[in-house]
Motif scaffolding. Structure first.
Motif, PDB file in Angstrom:
ATOM      1  N   UNK A   1       0.826  -1.196   0.000  1.00 25.22           N
ATOM      2  CA  UNK A   1       0.000   0.000   0.000  1.00 25.22           C
ATOM      3  C   UNK A   1       0.866   1.254   0.000  1.00 25.22           C
ATOM      4  N   UNK A   2       0.438   2.299  -0.704  1.00 25.33           N
ATOM      5  CA  UNK A   2       1.185   3.561  -0.688  1.00 25.33           C
ATOM      6  C   UNK A   2       1.393   4.101   0.721  1.00 25.33           C
ATOM      7  N   UNK A   3       0.407   3.900   1.601  1.00 29.34           N
ATOM      8  CA  UNK A   3       0.526   4.402   2.976  1.00 29.34           C
ATOM      9  C   UNK A   3       1.670   3.713   3.712  1.00 29.34           C
TER      10      UNK A   3
ATOM     11  N   UNK B   1       4.329   2.199   2.340  1.00 26.97           N
ATOM     12  CA  UNK B   1       5.601   2.602   1.744  1.00 26.97           C
ATOM     13  C   UNK B   1       5.991   4.007   2.188  1.00 26.97           C
ATOM     14  N   UNK B   2       5.000   4.878   2.310  1.00 24.71           N
ATOM     15  CA  UNK B   2       5.277   6.244   2.776  1.00 24.71           C
ATOM     16  C   UNK B   2       5.782   6.230   4.217  1.00 24.71           C
ATOM     17  N   UNK B   3       5.199   5.370   5.043  1.00 25.57           N
ATOM     18  CA  UNK B   3       5.617   5.296   6.443  1.00 25.57           C
ATOM     19  C   UNK B   3       7.050   4.793   6.562  1.00 25.57           C
ATOM     20  N   UNK B   4       7.410   3.801   5.773  1.00 30.57           N
ATOM     21  CA  UNK B   4       8.774   3.289   5.821  1.00 30.57           C
ATOM     22  C   UNK B   4       9.763   4.296   5.253  1.00 30.57           C
ATOM     23  N   UNK B   5       9.372   5.002   4.201  1.00 23.34           N
ATOM     24  CA  UNK B   5      10.243   6.043   3.655  1.00 23.34           C
ATOM     25  C   UNK B   5      10.497   7.129   4.683  1.00 23.34           C
TER      26      UNK B   5
END
Length: 232
Positions: free
Chosen positions: A139-141, A143-147
């Motif tokens: 999920x984009x969410x 991936x954004x959190x890990x980034x």
């Protein structure tokens, strides 16, 4: 490269600590002065240089290499290093499970799932798990959190995290190591779970053993690097 200096020592340099060879400030391959945030790390780097004999062996100085990489690469190409590291979340090792044999399936569940559960609580990010090798979109969410977790690291910890992630094949395992949930030995063992299972059945050749040894050394060096950063 021959040893032409008598001693390596630490030196205070502004808000950080440097290393001097016969009182001359040490520089990185890109000619930046090698200054680290922690006197403990500077002392360990100086010890690596003091331990050299007539010929200097770069392979025996992993802390020096990590510090120089942080200064020469993470500082100057930060966005690239962040992206290289964060991208592992999209195809993280612990998300790809075996269909069989049952012993391996059970071992993966026991070792990998607790890390994913911890990550969900720690970063409010859930990674989808699949069986087989076909890519599983995340999920984009998530991936954004890990980034964001990767971006939050300073240049030195980012360098260590990048090394851990590449050696483990997993950002999840690397973050658990960085944050102290795993030690270096456990991180290596969990990242090599599939390979170890195969070795138990079929044995290990010399090339594979050398590769595993190199990965274990990279993980251990990066973990020690972080510990020395935190030691002040």
């Amino acid at each position: 490269m021959k040893r032409v200096y008598r001693e390596a020592t630490t030196r205070q340099a502004g808000d950080g600590w440097g290393v001097a060879l016969d009182a001359k400030p040490m520089r990185t391959p890109a000619r930046h002065e090698l200054i680290v945030p922690s006197v403990a790390l500077a002392a360990a780097i100086a010890a690596e240089w003091d331990a050299q004999q007539d010929d200097i062996g770069p392979a025996t100085m992993p802390l020096t290499r990590l510090a120089a990489t942080a200064i020469d690469r993470a500082r100057t190409q930060r966005d690239l290093v962040v992206a290289e590291t964060a991208n592992y979340a999209g195809t993280d090792l612990v998300c790809y499970r075996a269909d069989n044999p049952p012993e391996l399936v059970a071992r993966q569940q026991a070792e990998w799932q607790p890390l994913l559960d911890w990550m969900m609580l720690r970063y409010d990010a859930t990674l989808a798990v699949t069986s087989g090798v076909l890519p599983q979109p995340q999920s984009p969410a998530a991936l954004k959190a890990f980034a964001a977790a990767v971006t939050a690291q300073d240049d030195f910890r980012l360098t260590a995290l990048h090394t851990m992630t590449a050696a483990c094949g997993s950002l999840v395992i690397a973050l658990a190591l960085l944050e102290g949930r795993l030690d270096a030995a456990a991180a290596f063992a969990i990242s090599q779970l599939d390979e170890t299972f195969q070795i138990e059945s079929w044995g290990e050749d010399a090339e594979a053993a050398a590769r595993r040894h190199a990965l274990a050394e990279d993980i251990a060096a990066a973990a020690r690097f972080v510990q020395l950063l935190d030691a002040g």
